[in-house]
Design an enzyme around this catalytic site. Structure first.
Site, PDB file in Angstrom:
ATOM      1  CG  HIS A 109      -2.229   0.700   0.994  1.00  0.00           C
ATOM      2  ND1 HIS A 109      -2.322   1.929   0.374  1.00  0.00           N
ATOM      3  CD2 HIS A 109      -3.505   0.355   1.311  1.00  0.00           C
ATOM      4  CE1 HIS A 109      -3.588   2.301   0.325  1.00  0.00           C
ATOM      5  NE2 HIS A 109      -4.328   1.376   0.888  1.00  0.00           N
ATOM      6  CB  ALA A 110       4.317   2.018   1.092  1.00  0.00           C
TER       7      ALA A 110
END
Length: 463
Positions: free
Chosen positions: A139-140
């Site tokens: 998700h980064a």
């Protein structure tokens, strides 16, 4: 060295063995006509031949990975494609049940921070003349909206197109989402951008005051930390269970037309009815209504092009929605949900992306606090469940002649948030992906049947 925005680095900072922070997708494909028994193996080998990897998929945390790597990216110039692109087989009889079990295990394992934070698995042995692919990415690097856009933009609407490339080496297109390319100048004036940033920061105080005033005086938004404690708001493990199913969009639209609501309202009402009955069956339904956190994408609806800048990172706001699970009437639940979502959107009107993101982070504070051992048991939940709706492609798509039958999103359960429901549209179907903690959410598959019952109840009440 590329410095991460704080909205991206927080997903690395919060990650632990019990809390994987990647999103994923399961895609089902129909073998093209004339495909032999070696088709899937050859498909995998062809993927390994495409060594031209875009920069986004070469990005990894800078060393040392658990210190500076939480705040900065570096590029991997010796990427091992065979590590990232894998081939797996299902045990006989290769039913969807076995596919979901494999996907659940794959989704529960952490990505290696010493490498670029993504994996892609080709899955053979699926019954019904089909194969599947499972992709996951941290998700980064990408939020769910961007990940879906990138995957689907690499496919083709033409079954005879044999030049489709994978997401890490794509032939980028934007028309699968009904958008057209723009020839406008994409240059940005840095002084204007800096001035806008300063204005946004100055406006945060008044924006926060507006949210509080709206919520208390006019009760036009569901407040954080007013949600009841439920079985979903408990410590979790890193093991996952995944369930997926699709429903015809027209069924939801018909209910929405009859009720004067949106398709998204009906989707939330489906979830509300299913969660109500699920908790009733377990004797665990609270007297107060459940509250859902509903992410909203802050990305432009008509991006000029799918570039590294437009795709990378996270751009999300958050609305808290009253699910009215204390109301036994399906039509009444839908009306409450419609009003709650409408008021939540009105609160953010006129705010910039930065202001919405900053204020949306308030309900997420318990997710950070929850990483401290024992805190989940003593702190109240800001909400009970995350429910996301990610728009998908409107037309049938193909990968070198293989028709994509369905696409099902996998997301992130958080500490104190053991269940995540994410849906996406594909053609004429709305595809549900339910991701839960394997230990905390028993009989997750049962929720699929309850979603059908909930939709049927809405149809009976309103159409």
């Amino acid at each position: 060295m590329a410095v991460m925005p704080v909205t991206d680095s927080m997903f690395l900072l919060a990650e632990a063995r019990e809390h994987p922070m990647h999103v994923g997708g399961l895609q089902l494909f129909e073998l093209p006509e004339g495909a032999g028994p070696e088709y899937v193996g050859e498909f995998h080998r062809r993927l390994l031949d495409l060594v031209d990897v875009r920069p986004l998929f070469r990005r990894r945390p800078r060393g040392p990975v658990n210190v500076l790597g939480n705040f900065a990216w570096s590029n991997d110039d010796q990427l091992d494609l065979e590590y990232h692109v894998r081939l797996s087989g299902l045990p006989r009889p290769g039913r969807v049940r076995e596919l979901l079990e494999l996907t659940s295990r794959l989704h529960g394992s952490l990505l290696d921070r010493h490498r670029p934070l993504w994996e892609f698995t080709v899955i053979e042995g699926l019954e019904g003349n089909r194969f599947a692919t499972y992709s996951k990415i941290h998700h980064a690097l990408l939020d769910g909206v961007s990940a879906l856009r990138l995957l689907q933009s690499s496919l083709s609407e033409d079954p005879n197109d044999m030049n489709v490339r994978p997401p890490w080496s794509p032939r980028v297109r934007t028309d699968v989402f009904g958008r057209t390319r723009s020839t406008e100048d994409e240059s940005v004036d840095p002084f204007r951008a800096l001035s806008a940033l300063a204005k946004d920061v100055v406006g945060l105080g008044s924006a926060a005051a507006r949210v509080v005033n709206e919520a208390f005086r006019e009760q036009s938004a569901t407040l954080a930390f007013q949600a009841p404690k439920t079985m979903f708001n408990a410590p979790i493990t890193g093991a996952r269970r995944f369930a997926a199913q699709g429903w015809p969009l027209e069924r939801l639209r018909a209910v929405g037309r009859a009720a004067g609501g949106t398709m998204n309202d009906v989707m939330l009402a489906m979830c509300a009815g299913a969660l109500r009955q699920y908790l009733l069956d377990l004797g665990a339904l609270p007297d107060k209504p459940l509250v859902a956190a509903v992410p909203m994408s802050l990305r432009t609806r008509q991006p000029r092009a799918l570039t590294e800048t437009s795709l990378g990172g996270n751009a999300l706001g958050l609305i808290l929605c009253d699910l009215a699970t204390d109301d036994p009437d399906p039509a009444g639940r839908l009306a409450t949900i419609h009003d709650s979502m409408l008021r939540g959107k009105q609160v953010y009107q006129g705010m910039s992306r930065l202001q919405i993101t900053a204020l949306s982070a308030i309900p997420l504070i318990p997710l950070a606090i929850g990483t401290i051992p024992g805190m989940t048991r003593v702190t109240p939940p800001a909400f009970n469940v995350l429910i996301s709706n990610v728009p998908g492609p409107r037309k049938q798509l193909y990968w070198n002649g293989a028709r994509m039958q369905g696409v099902y999103p996998l997301s992130i359960p958080y500490e104190g948030q053991a269940l995540n429901i994410t849906v996406t549209s594909y053609g004429d179907s709305l595809e549900f992906g339910l991701t839960g903690c394997r230990r905390t959410v028993p009989s997750l598959q049962r929720l699929l049947g309850l979603l059908e019952e909930s939709l049927t109840d809405l149809e009976k009440a309103l159409t």
